[in-house]
Design a protein around this motif. Sequence first.
Motif, short mmCIF file in Angstrom:
data_model
loop_
_atom_site.label_atom_id
_atom_site.label_comp_id
_atom_site.label_asym_id
_atom_site.label_seq_id
_atom_site.Cartn_x
_atom_site.Cartn_y
_atom_site.Cartn_z
N ALA A 1 0.82 -1.21 0.00
CA ALA A 1 0.00 0.00 0.00
C ALA A 1 0.86 1.26 0.00
O ALA A 1 0.44 2.31 -0.50
CB ALA A 1 -0.94 -0.01 1.20
N ALA A 2 2.07 1.16 0.54
CA ALA A 2 2.95 2.33 0.59
C ALA A 2 3.28 2.84 -0.80
O ALA A 2 3.63 4.02 -0.97
CB ALA A 2 4.24 1.97 1.34
N ALA A 3 3.16 1.98 -1.82
CA ALA A 3 3.49 2.37 -3.20
C ALA A 3 2.25 2.73 -4.01
O ALA A 3 2.35 2.98 -5.21
CB ALA A 3 4.26 1.25 -3.89
N ILE A 4 1.07 2.74 -3.37
CA ILE A 4 -0.17 3.01 -4.09
C ILE A 4 -0.56 4.48 -3.93
O ILE A 4 -0.65 5.00 -2.82
CB ILE A 4 -1.32 2.12 -3.57
CG1 ILE A 4 -1.03 0.66 -3.89
CG2 ILE A 4 -2.65 2.54 -4.17
CD1 ILE A 4 -2.05 -0.31 -3.32
N ASP A 5 -0.79 5.14 -5.05
CA ASP A 5 -1.33 6.50 -5.06
C ASP A 5 -2.85 6.38 -5.16
O ASP A 5 -3.37 5.86 -6.15
CB ASP A 5 -0.77 7.28 -6.25
CG ASP A 5 -1.25 8.72 -6.28
OD1 ASP A 5 -2.18 9.06 -5.52
OD2 ASP A 5 -0.70 9.51 -7.08
N PRO A 6 -3.61 6.81 -4.16
CA PRO A 6 -5.07 6.68 -4.21
C PRO A 6 -5.68 7.28 -5.48
O PRO A 6 -6.73 6.82 -5.94
CB PRO A 6 -5.54 7.44 -2.96
CG PRO A 6 -4.39 7.31 -2.00
CD PRO A 6 -3.16 7.38 -2.87
N ALA A 7 -5.01 8.28 -6.06
CA ALA A 7 -5.53 8.88 -7.29
C ALA A 7 -5.58 7.85 -8.42
O ALA A 7 -6.45 7.93 -9.31
CB ALA A 7 -4.69 10.08 -7.69
N ASP A 8 -4.64 6.89 -8.42
CA ASP A 8 -4.64 5.86 -9.45
C ASP A 8 -5.88 4.98 -9.36
O ASP A 8 -6.34 4.43 -10.37
CB ASP A 8 -3.39 4.99 -9.34
CG ASP A 8 -2.13 5.68 -9.85
OD1 ASP A 8 -2.27 6.65 -10.62
OD2 ASP A 8 -1.03 5.26 -9.46
N LEU A 9 -6.43 4.85 -8.15
CA LEU A 9 -7.61 4.00 -7.96
C LEU A 9 -8.88 4.65 -8.48
O LEU A 9 -9.92 4.00 -8.58
CB LEU A 9 -7.78 3.65 -6.48
CG LEU A 9 -6.66 2.79 -5.89
CD1 LEU A 9 -6.87 2.61 -4.39
CD2 LEU A 9 -6.58 1.43 -6.58
N GLU A 10 -8.82 5.94 -8.81
CA GLU A 10 -9.96 6.59 -9.45
C GLU A 10 -9.95 6.35 -10.95
O GLU A 10 -10.97 6.58 -11.62
CB GLU A 10 -9.93 8.09 -9.16
CG GLU A 10 -10.12 8.41 -7.68
CD GLU A 10 -10.21 9.89 -7.40
OE1 GLU A 10 -9.96 10.69 -8.33
OE2 GLU A 10 -10.56 10.26 -6.26
N ARG A 11 -8.83 5.85 -11.46
CA ARG A 11 -8.73 5.59 -12.90
C ARG A 11 -8.69 4.11 -13.21
O ARG A 11 -9.25 3.66 -14.20
CB ARG A 11 -7.47 6.27 -13.45
CG ARG A 11 -7.23 6.01 -14.92
CD ARG A 11 -5.95 6.65 -15.39
NE ARG A 11 -5.68 6.31 -16.78
CZ ARG A 11 -4.55 6.56 -17.41
NH1 ARG A 11 -3.56 7.16 -16.76
NH2 ARG A 11 -4.38 6.21 -18.67
#
Length: 249
Positions: A160-170
């Motif tokens: 999760a440390a490498a996940i940008d929440p903005a990417d999950l909107e796309r």
Amino acid sequence: MTAFAPDSLVLNRKLPLWYQVSQSLRASILGRTPDAPLRLPTEEQLAAHYGVSVLTMRQALKELEEEGLISRHRRRGTFIEPGARRAGPRRLLGSIDAIVAQQSGERTTVLGHGTEPVPGELAEYFPGVSEVVAYRRLRSDGESGEPTNWAENAVLPELAAAIDPADLERWPMTKVLRDVVGVRISRITDTVEARLADPETAGLLQVPLLSPILHYTGVTYDEDGRVVDVARIRYRGDRFSFTVTVEAH
């Protein structure tokens, strides 16, 4: 005119090549940015991109054309339909790209994320792990804005440390873990069952309390057999059905 650039694909020789290509291209189309070109590369260029024959590529494009995602014009080329969106039931033959395609094509809002203790019902998937990072997302129809499903993902903190929440909107979580974080996914196990909408689900999906919903649980494993993500998705029962096709080889 600049052509649309599809994502790359690692082919699984145990599944029909045309099917894998169609699902990968489908996910690319549904996950494209608003300013992406609508024109696709030629059949020959796409075949070279995916490492398949032109005949295989032609069959994959035929599948997408029948779904209404693309239109093909003699002498002009192949184009993405501007209003391309996720349609009805699709065949799932077990590829990761099929999972990505199934989750693509809707407007996604991240409701929240943060570290929390492993939920009791997920403890069997995370032995020896005390905390996970939970992500909550609401998906809506791209045209009407009507909510269609909401998802909770429990992800290992180090990933999760490498996940940008903005990417999950796309993109779907599966694609983010594989293509952004770099997780080498070995398999995903899916369970779909009928349930009744609890108060939270009824509120988010705008359906009556205790109305039927489809509850999906997807458990994602890496190459070492470790569970890296557990997704729990609640689908509106009046909007979704799942079709599984088993083919002999």
